[in-house]
Scaffold this motif. Structure first.
Motif, PDB file in Angstrom:
ATOM      1  N   ARG A  52     -28.905 -20.906 -57.599  1.00  0.00           N
ATOM      2  CA  ARG A  52     -27.492 -20.542 -57.442  1.00  0.00           C
ATOM      3  C   ARG A  52     -26.648 -20.819 -58.677  1.00  0.00           C
ATOM      4  NH1 ARG A  52     -26.147 -23.626 -51.832  1.00  0.00           N
ATOM      5  NH2 ARG A  52     -27.664 -22.538 -50.524  1.00  0.00           N
ATOM      6  N   THR A  69     -26.998 -24.681 -45.679  1.00  0.00           N
ATOM      7  CA  THR A  69     -27.833 -23.749 -44.917  1.00  0.00           C
ATOM      8  C   THR A  69     -27.797 -24.094 -43.430  1.00  0.00           C
ATOM      9  OG1 THR A  69     -29.238 -23.454 -46.835  1.00  0.00           O
ATOM     10  CG2 THR A  69     -30.175 -22.787 -44.724  1.00  0.00           C
ATOM     11  N   TYR A 117     -27.378 -18.510 -48.309  1.00  0.00           N
ATOM     12  CA  TYR A 117     -26.787 -18.242 -49.627  1.00  0.00           C
ATOM     13  C   TYR A 117     -25.748 -19.264 -50.062  1.00  0.00           C
ATOM     14  CZ  TYR A 117     -29.690 -14.300 -50.269  1.00  0.00           C
ATOM     15  OH  TYR A 117     -30.809 -13.540 -50.462  1.00  0.00           O
ATOM     16  N   ARG A 164     -23.099 -15.082 -56.906  1.00  0.00           N
ATOM     17  CA  ARG A 164     -23.593 -15.535 -55.595  1.00  0.00           C
ATOM     18  C   ARG A 164     -23.301 -14.484 -54.523  1.00  0.00           C
ATOM     19  NH1 ARG A 164     -22.196 -21.972 -55.325  1.00  0.00           N
ATOM     20  NH2 ARG A 164     -23.081 -22.498 -57.359  1.00  0.00           N
ATOM     21  N   ALA A 176     -25.907 -11.809 -54.991  1.00  0.00           N
ATOM     22  CA  ALA A 176     -27.211 -12.291 -54.505  1.00  0.00           C
ATOM     23  C   ALA A 176     -27.270 -12.172 -52.985  1.00  0.00           C
ATOM     24  CB  ALA A 176     -27.438 -13.739 -54.941  1.00  0.00           C
ATOM     25  N   TRP A 177     -26.199 -12.577 -52.350  1.00  0.00           N
ATOM     26  CA  TRP A 177     -26.154 -12.498 -50.875  1.00  0.00           C
ATOM     27  C   TRP A 177     -26.204 -11.038 -50.402  1.00  0.00           C
ATOM     28  CZ3 TRP A 177     -20.857 -12.194 -48.231  1.00  0.00           C
ATOM     29  CH2 TRP A 177     -21.022 -11.946 -46.862  1.00  0.00           C
ATOM     30  N   SER A 210     -33.408 -13.671 -54.134  1.00  0.00           N
ATOM     31  CA  SER A 210     -33.774 -15.079 -54.031  1.00  0.00           C
ATOM     32  C   SER A 210     -33.207 -15.914 -55.181  1.00  0.00           C
ATOM     33  CB  SER A 210     -35.296 -15.210 -53.998  1.00  0.00           C
ATOM     34  OG  SER A 210     -35.811 -14.688 -55.208  1.00  0.00           O
TER      35      SER A 210
END
Ligand code: 4AD
Ligand code: MG
Length: 446
Positions: A220, A322, A367, A420, A423-424, A429
């Protein structure tokens, strides 16, 4: 003369003769046929060369084309439902003329599997690969829609400096540079300047690169990342959460609408994105800690215990984030964090100064934090106290403290990490593929 087109628009040219200027993505042959996949940056099209209909020399040239050779092809657009590798799907071009701009030898990235480090070393070429192409196109849409949403609602884009005399966030993650003999820093945030601009324009945002010298090597963290930062006068934490969730829901909606092809290409499970509904969930830091402690007590697995362990007052690590996110089927706001783990400028909760009017947004599917924001301290004396107690040099913050002397108002803002978010939404990954040229702990090449 055939019209030169963008492959993206090919559907409008069915039956017509067109020219495409691009690069060879792949080539296969079958008997007297060559299938040349040509990409031009806007899409990919299958170009079919049929031996008996072409001059011998041209067919021979087509049969020698190598990956990434640059070409100009002309031919007639046909619909063909079997042209599944074309993008947009279902079209091909029957070759009539071929010009080879450059023949390429030994292109390093082949369709076979390569290791990530090799691909990152060749990032300047890897960006041509269809998966990277799809991700970076989605990134551009996310950037544009974040701006569009705010522009349409009375926000003004006001750019903030990258070279700064003072820290905006944690002083341990500053990149220091030599500014003609004086120390200066790369901006960790545009926020402090946003606060000045907020008093000039009411609702503002900045959207630029920000820098953190964080010795973290996680999926991240980047050293250089792009952050969208709105700042709004007379805005409460509740108002801020409402703005954030609507902004993000808008971006998700547009990405789903515009990028079906790209999302399919990267094999994103879009049902997860389609399930995102307003309002997002909201939970206080206290409740989140209580939930984590309950999970901790209920599990017998020592590994899980180690990951979930937390005392009130500690910041969350990614396993905590998470576990909190897994309580909900949509993004979740965690608000009122301990004052001690957050930045100096955050407004304390009335009657409970050990927690502050902060809010982080955690994305689903592990994420983690994608936005961080707060109400800002607007009382001059309290802000003076915080600057002093944190050991920040008053001179460097004199201008910032001025803002609390001349027309101070309650206000709030947040920062959204672009990579981020990409990525989400793309289901990646690691953030390294969300930015054209990632700057990481072990990498600033290419
Ligand atoms: O939570 P952060 O540090 O907040 C601020 O900088 C505030 N000044 C923003 C504001 O209120 N105007 O960072 C905001 C977001 C994080 O939630 C995360 O998405 C992203 O920026 N971010 C990073 N992204 C990639 N790599 C890093 N090293 C990041 N650090 C923060
Ligand atoms: Mg944060």
């Amino acid at each position: 003369m055939a019209t030169t087109i963008s492959i993206h628009d090919i559907a409008a040219y069915e039956g017509q003769e067109v020219t495409v200027r691009g690069w060879v993505y792949d080539r296969t042959d079958k008997g007297k046929l060559q299938f040349i996949m040509v990409r031009d940056g806007s899409g990919i099209v299958q170009v079919v060369a049929y031996g008996p209909e072409l001059p011998e020399e041209m067919y021979a040239a087509a049969s020698k084309l190598t990956q990434e050779s640059s070409v100009i092809v002309t031919g007639t657009v046909k619909s063909n439902p079997k042209a599944k590798k074309s993008l947009p799907e279902g079209f091909e071009i029957g070759l009539k003329d071929l010009q080879v701009v450059q023949m390429v030898e030994d292109y390093p990235i082949t369709p076979k599997e390569h290791g990530t480090e090799f691909l990152m070393d060749n990032r300047h070429l890897w960006v041509r690969s269809s998966r990277q192409w799809a991700i970076l196109r989605i990134r551009a849409t996310i950037e544009r829609e974040l701006r569009n949403y705010l522009d349409d609602r009375g926000f003004l884009l006001v750019d903030t400096p990258i070279l700064t005399p003072a820290a905006g966030e944690n002083t341990t993650t500053l990149f220091q540079i030599d500014y003609f003999g004086e120390p200066a820093f790369l901006a960790q945030t545009g926020q402090l300047y946003n606060e000045a601009n907020m008093a000039a324009f009411g609702k503002v945002y900045c959207f630029g690169p920000t820098f953190r010298a964080e010795k973290s090597k996680t999926r991240r963290h980047l050293m250089e990342f792009w952050m969208l930062e709105p700042e709004i006068a007379h805005c409460s934490l509740e108002d801020l959460m409402a703005l954030e969730e609507q902004l993000i829901a808008h971006v998700v909606e547009v990405v789903l609408k515009k990028h079906r092809d790209e999302l399919a290409l990267i094999e994103r499970d879009i049902s997860k994105l389609e399930a995102i509904k307003l309002p997002f969930a909201r939970i206080s830091y206290d409740e989140a800690v209580a939930h984590l402690q309950k999970l901790y007590a209920e599990t017998d697995d020592p590994e899980q215990k180690a990951l979930l362990k937390i005392e009130w007052g500690e910041d969350f690590g990614s396993p905590h984030e998470t576990a909190i996110a897994e309580m909900f089927d949509r993004p979740v706001f965690v608000y009122h964090y301990p004052t001690a783990v957050k930045a100096f400028y955050m407004q304390p909760v009335e009657g409970r100064p050990e927690v502050c009017r902060s809010v982080d947004l955690l994305a689903p599917e592990g994420y983690g934090e994608i936005t961080g924001g707060s109400e800002r301290i607007f009382d001059a004396a309290l802000l003076e106290e915080r600057v002093a107690s944190i050991g920040l040099p008053r001179e460097a913050y004199a201008w910032y403290l001025d803002l609390r002397r001349y027309g101070s108002v309650p206000h709030a803002g947040f920062g959204l990490g672009l990579e981020r978010t990409v990525a989400w939404l793309c289901g990646l990954s690691h953030v390294r593929e969300t930015i054209p040229y990632a700057r990481m702990l072990n990498r600033n090449y290419p």
